[in-house]
Design an enzyme around this catalytic site. Sequence first.
Site, PDB file in Angstrom:
ATOM      1  CG  HIS A   1     -54.955  44.479  82.959  1.00  0.00           C
ATOM      2  ND1 HIS A   1     -53.554  43.938  83.226  1.00  0.00           N
ATOM      3  CD2 HIS A   1     -55.444  44.738  83.955  1.00  0.00           C
ATOM      4  CE1 HIS A   1     -53.674  43.748  84.885  1.00  0.00           C
ATOM      5  NE2 HIS A   1     -54.797  44.170  85.399  1.00  0.00           N
ATOM      6  CB  CYS A   2     -50.581  47.008  79.019  1.00  0.00           C
ATOM      7  SG  CYS A   2     -50.636  45.042  78.439  1.00  0.00           S
ATOM      8  CB  VAL A   3     -52.383  51.830  79.082  1.00  0.00           C
ATOM      9  CG1 VAL A   3     -51.550  51.106  77.966  1.00  0.00           C
ATOM     10  CG2 VAL A   3     -53.660  51.632  78.842  1.00  0.00           C
TER      11      VAL A   3
END
Length: 369
Positions: free
Chosen positions: A354-356
């Site tokens: 999700h962060c990337v």
Amino acid sequence: MRHLSPTDPTPRDLGFAMPPEWAPHAATWMSWPADDDLWFGHLEDVRAEFAELVRTIARFESVQLLVRDDESEQDARERLGSADVKFHRVPLDDVWLRDNGPIFVRREGGVSNDETRATSSLDPQPPSLSFINWRFNAWGGKFDWENDDRVPEYVAGALNAAHWDRPEVLEGGGLEVNGAGVGLTTRSCFLTDTRNPGLDEAGYAALLRETLGIEKLLWLDGGLENDHTDGHIDTITRFTDERTIVTSVEPDEDDPNHEVMARNLIALRNMTDAQGRPFRIVELPLPANYLEGAEGRLPPTYANFYIGNGFVAVPQYGDPNDRRALEILAPLFPGREVIGLSSRAIIQGGGSFHCVTQQQPAGTVWKGE
């Protein structure tokens, strides 16, 4: 390309709001990893995992991939082959596009009222798409950030999109929305004095109401130990639909994450949606095994999944709880393929899928008319 400032009509004034992640996407935006030092010597393994993630996403929707130099682009092209990927050459500091990228907002379509047509032939119009360009300062100045802070302006140029420029610092990983007026965040992140000093809970509620259409902002206390984002919500607790929240739990009372996760669980069970209805709360285990990185304990989590068109990509760590996490998540996403992919190298940087990623919702790009 039109820039709107805080003195212009707000997104809410014009009918825009942030859609939930499970709404249809036009594309996923990502950045290709390039700096071996940032990955503590694990760049080769990180790129292998990135390539698998990009190829998986590209099976379902187009990937818009930012690359910072010749070497990065060549490496990505070789690994990704014929995948549905469009490359963009952009100066970059790092890969956490969820946080430094734009946060898209959408205005639902109505009907055309073109006077050249008879009123009996009113045509449905597609949703209009814009975004908010927040400031990014690498989670309170922890790392280099100047190039990454410019990424939303590049996206605006690539899409020729009118958008709002805001002076506040805000990272996409720090906020969850259910698409029905509710937002969820953590005090440990939003209320740090290295982001927006002086902006309290009421101030954030007013800001996010006008910019992202959040009518009810809910707060948890904190996130995972050694999370350099100061406890982003997307590492612990996520909406899977308007009424369902999945949240991380740690049963080991001696684990430093136990107490915070337990408090969060109690708080969630007492929260209600915009209509005053309780949520369905689903418990999701954290990985069972302790993972050590170059700077101490890592924050691996299954909650950092990414929802796309017809799929959900779930991080896996070679852990006894990997399969259990997939079994819990799969029933929460009917009609989507829940896919486990390795993130044991990517987590060395402190985040996961999700962060990337940053979704571009489906819709016609708004030019500011």
